[in-house]
Motif scaffolding. Structure first.
Motif, PDB file in Angstrom:
ATOM      1  N   SER A   1       0.822  -1.215   0.000  1.00  0.00           N
ATOM      2  CA  SER A   1       0.000   0.000   0.000  1.00  0.00           C
ATOM      3  C   SER A   1       0.857   1.267   0.000  1.00  0.00           C
ATOM      4  CB  SER A   1      -0.968  -0.002   1.183  1.00  0.00           C
ATOM      5  OG  SER A   1      -0.247  -0.079   2.379  1.00  0.00           O
ATOM      6  N   VAL A   2       2.117   1.162   0.354  1.00  0.00           N
ATOM      7  CA  VAL A   2       3.006   2.314   0.203  1.00  0.00           C
ATOM      8  C   VAL A   2       3.607   2.307  -1.197  1.00  0.00           C
ATOM      9  CG1 VAL A   2       5.097   3.441   1.065  1.00  0.00           C
ATOM     10  CG2 VAL A   2       3.526   2.351   2.675  1.00  0.00           C
TER      11      VAL A   2
ATOM     12  N   VAL B   1       2.027   3.909  -4.282  1.00  0.00           N
ATOM     13  CA  VAL B   1       2.266   5.334  -4.508  1.00  0.00           C
ATOM     14  C   VAL B   1       3.736   5.604  -4.848  1.00  0.00           C
ATOM     15  CG1 VAL B   1       2.170   7.631  -3.487  1.00  0.00           C
ATOM     16  CG2 VAL B   1       0.371   5.982  -2.988  1.00  0.00           C
TER      17      VAL B   1
ATOM     18  N   TRP C   1      10.585   9.187  -5.308  1.00  0.00           N
ATOM     19  CA  TRP C   1      10.803   8.719  -3.941  1.00  0.00           C
ATOM     20  C   TRP C   1      11.826   7.577  -3.977  1.00  0.00           C
ATOM     21  CZ3 TRP C   1       6.294   7.314  -0.038  1.00  0.00           C
ATOM     22  CH2 TRP C   1       6.855   7.126   1.237  1.00  0.00           C
TER      23      TRP C   1
ATOM     24  N   VAL D   1       0.977   8.247   3.034  1.00  0.00           N
ATOM     25  CA  VAL D   1       0.674   7.550   1.801  1.00  0.00           C
ATOM     26  C   VAL D   1      -0.245   6.364   2.062  1.00  0.00           C
ATOM     27  CG1 VAL D   1       1.783   6.079   0.106  1.00  0.00           C
ATOM     28  CG2 VAL D   1       2.705   8.324   0.579  1.00  0.00           C
ATOM     29  N   ALA D   2      -0.002   5.663   3.166  1.00  0.00           N
ATOM     30  CA  ALA D   2      -0.851   4.517   3.476  1.00  0.00           C
ATOM     31  C   ALA D   2      -2.277   4.974   3.772  1.00  0.00           C
ATOM     32  CB  ALA D   2      -0.270   3.749   4.656  1.00  0.00           C
TER      33      ALA D   2
ATOM     34  N   TRP E   1      -3.780   7.599   2.410  1.00  0.00           N
ATOM     35  CA  TRP E   1      -4.419   7.871   1.112  1.00  0.00           C
ATOM     36  C   TRP E   1      -5.005   6.594   0.541  1.00  0.00           C
ATOM     37  CZ3 TRP E   1       0.315  10.714  -1.394  1.00  0.00           C
ATOM     38  CH2 TRP E   1       0.479  11.965  -0.777  1.00  0.00           C
TER      39      TRP E   1
ATOM     40  N   ARG F   1      -6.133   4.188   2.017  1.00  0.00           N
ATOM     41  CA  ARG F   1      -7.334   3.781   2.749  1.00  0.00           C
ATOM     42  C   ARG F   1      -8.496   4.735   2.509  1.00  0.00           C
ATOM     43  NH1 ARG F   1      -4.762   0.395   3.321  1.00  0.00           N
ATOM     44  NH2 ARG F   1      -3.724  -0.827   4.928  1.00  0.00           N
TER      45      ARG F   1
END
Ligand code: HEM
Ligand code: HEM
Lengths: 495, 204
Positions: free
Chosen positions: A348-349, A352, A358, B191-192, B194, B196
């Motif tokens: 989930s990181v 992005v 990054w 970021v995590a 977002w 969710r």
């Protein structure tokens, strides 16, 4: 002559006490040569880094010439820093430390010279082949098959010299740094051979034996373990020898270092699929990659703590020794990169962070903050001892420290800013659920971040040049001094 | 030893840090007082600026239109930001206290809270940039305060904690490691979230 005496005298004292033995010296000339080559590649390859950083702002800097294009210079940068700067430094420090931890001169010193010059020629010609547009298109393994074969042969020579020295050692235990350097040699050989299996078509073109998803998996098995066993494992070997040496303390917990070594070896190998999230590879493979990446946090941080605790009681050394500062800070950035990595491995990181700057920020927090910084600290320690002289200028070294810190911080911050913006913009949806922004629009807004990164690169490069000047002035006109192995006490001697 | 430190400490540290270091090196402030008087407020300021900025101007990420986040979400994000900062400050103080024994530094938690507060002060002052939440301007704008913070850390830590400059150097570098990790965790957490569905609408 003045400053030379202290070191020469010190070593002579050792040798006078054992006149009965026949004279035998560590073989250090090749170390001096490798350190000089490494510094040379650092300046060249980081200049290329600065140039491509500028090209990302002003694309016309390629002047319409193919060999100056971003696509060719980028692999020149990565191969130059990793194989030119990094591997030369690792070879040199491995040769230096394996002799001292085995209490014998290098096995097959002539072969060591072959490794040294062979490697430099390989990097030089390899770099030119990249400029000419030869590429296998596999990241960090771009060099075409003739070079792959040359690298394999040279790497085997490296292994023969290193393990030969260990085999003829006079002291029974094999010190932890040798485990890491040994791991580097064996695993990189394995990765390099498997990933580069290909069918040559012409001198400059070959086709990989793998295709599709297996190709991707093999490539990132290679790619990630190049990070694991070269940029991490190899440099940990450097850390485990030079840090206690400089601090004049034993490693805080030797047992922890051994446990961490095996934990690294077993978990790194499986973590590669975190480069392939949401790709056409089986999901369980991706989750395996995530799991193993999270596990990696433990040995990484154990190692960092081990290092930090080892120096913690040796602060008085900092008064005179500019080198130790670099090593302490490199451990802090090592801690950052190895925390950030497992975090970015979480899907989930990664959804992005992937495809953004990054990743570039993560890479350079490791590359500048950890790899370069620890190498600089090691060189500042090593070079004066190799030639038996004081460092040409402690003041310049102290200035270099702040330049390196500032350069790294600016690099990382600019890429974090750029990366998170990109991640959000790539994915953001408008009211009817369509992507809000085009790729072109997003990239058009990046130059300010890239300009900041360019400044960061210039600052870091300038520091590296100062060091190169400082150390060349230390070496110049001085032969490498001769050091005799000390006598090994009965208790530890190989019988 | 004084158990209170004078007010305006955080302002003075921006302009006359040496006097603040000297004062703290002779003080034995109580942890809860420092927390209530300084740390709490330091953690509130950036989220408030961020909220105001984002609701007035939207997030400027470089694309043509700013990204407008619904105000409910903004409140949530700002509160999360507040707690993240608070956690960062408190945990950094505890980590510093934990490290102190290794480096033979002063051990009272109060002094570590004070140390973290003065190091954070320039960054919090710099967070005024959040009033206009343009990412690049915020990155650039935070660089001078960041340099000032690092200077306070390396220079102030040995004086305040009463150890030699060399030990201070080691401890400060170790602390930087922790702070960098804190910063990157903030990114990861954001970021995590977002992903969710909290924050801007993104297509995951
Ligand atoms: C526990 C340790 C680490 C883990 C789990 C880790 C994990 C990751 C992850 C998840 C990515 C992004 C993959 C993607 O989205 O494409 C990445 C990229 C990368 N990391 Fe790390 N990392 C670690 C430590 C390091 C260190 C110490 C370095 C040293 C320089 C490093 C160098 C790189 C490089 C060069 C890339 C870019 C690969 C590419 O796409 O070309 N990593 N890492
Ligand atoms: C003066 C210092 C440096 C500058 C200015 C610089 C700049 C750059 C630039 C502009 C890129 C391309 C990024 C992109 O494609 O968007 C890059 C990639 C890369 N650099 Fe550097 N670099 C520097 C030092 C180093 C060092 C010392 C290392 C390794 C030890 C390194 C390793 C890498 C790697 C592995 C990549 C590829 C990353 C990926 O594919 O994800 N760099 N660098």
């Amino acid at each position: 002559m003045g400053p030379r005496h202290w070191a020469v005298d010190r070593y002579l004292v050792v040798s006078d006490t054992e006149l009965s033995n026949e004279k035998e010296f560590y073989f250090d000339e090749v170390v001096t040569a490798l350190v000089m080559f490494s510094m040379l590649w650092a300046v060249v390859a980081m200049s290329v880094g600065v140039y491509i950083a500028a090209e990302l702002i002003w694309p016309s800097l390629d002047l319409g010439m193919p060999w100056l294009s971003f696509g060719r210079l980028r692999p020149l940068h990565t191969n130059g820093v990793i194989f030119g700067f990094g591997v030369s430094a690792l070879m040199g420090t491995a040769f230096y430390s394996v002799q001292r931890t085995s209490h014998v001169p290098l096995f097959a010193p002539k072969l060591a010279w072959v490794c040294c010059f062979g490697w430099q020629i390989c990097v030089l010609l390899g770099g030119m082949s990249l400029l000419a547009g030869w590429t296998s298109s596999k990241e960090y393994a771009e060099l075409e098959w003739p070079f792959d074969i040359a690298i394999t042969i040279l790497w085997v020579c490296f292994g023969i010299v290193f393990f030969g020295t260990i085999a003829k050692r006079r002291i029974k235990p094999i010190y932890i740094s040798n485990w890491f350097y040994g791991g580097l040699i064996i695993v990189i050989a394995m990765l390099h051979i498997v990933n580069n299996l290909a069918i040559p078509v012409t001198m400059s073109k070959s086709y990989s034996l793998f295709s599709g998803a297996p190709d991707a998996i093999v490539q990132w098995w290679y790619g990630h373990n190049a990070v694991g066993f070269l940029l991490t494992g190899g440099f940990l070997g450097m850390m485990y020898y030079f840090l206690p040496k400089q601090a004049e303390r034993p490693i805080w917990s030797y047992r922890l270092s051994i446990v961490a070594f095996w934990a690294f070896t077993y978990s790194y190998i499986w973590a590669g699929p975190h480069h392939l999230h949401y790709n056409a590879v089986p999901e369980w493979v991706q989750f395996l990659g995530v799991g193993m990446s999270l596990v990696l946090l433990a040995p990484s941080w154990a190692t960092m703590i081990n290092g930090i605790m080892t120096v913690s009681s040796a602060s008085e050394k900092l008064k005179t020794d500019p080198a130790l500062k670099f090593i302490v800070l490199s451990l802090a950035f090592y801690g950052l990169a190895t925390f950030e990595g497992p975090m970015m491995a979480i899907r989930s990181v990664n959804v992005v962070s992937h495809f953004t700057d990054w990743t570039i920020g993560h890479v350079h927090s490791g590359a500048l903050g950890w790899n370069a910084m620890i190498t600089y600290g090691t060189f500042y320690f090593l070079v004066p001892r190799l030639v038996g002289a004081k460092l040409y200028s402690v003041k310049l070294a102290n200035i270099h420290f702040w330049l390196a810190l500032a350069g790294t911080m600016l690099y990382v911050l600019s890429m974090w800013g750029a990366g998170v913006s990109q991640g959000l913009l790539w994915l953001s949806l408008d009211a009817i659920g369509e992507l809000s922004f085009s790729f072109k629009d997003i990239m058009a807004s990046m130059p300010p971040f890239y300009a900041l990164r360019l400044v960061a690169g210039l600052v870091f490069l300038f520091g590296t040049m100062l060091m190169t000047f400082n150390l060349f002035m230390t070496i110049i006109g001085r032969p490498t001094i001769q050091v005799e192995p000390p006598i090994v006490s009965e208790e530890w001697a190989v019988k | 030893m004084k158990d209170v430190v004078s007010s305006w400490l955080l302002f003075r540290v921006l302009f006359n840090p040496t006097s603040v270091f000297e004062e703290l090196s002779n003080a034995e402030p109580q942890a809860h007082l420092i927390f209530l008087k300084y740390v709490l407020w330091l953690a509130i300021v950036p989220p408030v600026f961020a909220y105001i900025g984002a609701s007035k101007f939207g997030w400027r990420l470089g694309a043509e239109q700013p990204l407008i986040v619904p105000s409910n979400d903004l409140v949530l994000i700002s509160i999360a930001y507040f707690f993240a900062l608070l956690f960062g400050f408190v945990s950094a103080a505890i980590v510093a206290q934990w490290m102190a024994s290794t480096y033979g530094a002063r051990h009272a938690l109060g002094i570590h809270f004070a140390l973290i507060a003065i190091i954070a002060a320039p960054l919090v002052a710099g967070s005024v940039m959040h009033l206009f939440p343009h990412v690049f301007l915020n990155v650039v704008g935070l660089i001078p305060p960041l340099i000032w913070s690092m200077y306070l850390l390396y220079k102030g830590l040995p004086i305040v904690l009463d150890i030699s400059p060399e030990r201070g150097m080691l401890m400060a570098s170790a602390l930087i490691g922790y702070l960098l990790v804190g910063a990157v965790s903030l990114l990861g957490l954001t970021v995590a979230l977002w992903g969710r569905g909290i924050g801007p609408s993104i297509g995951i």
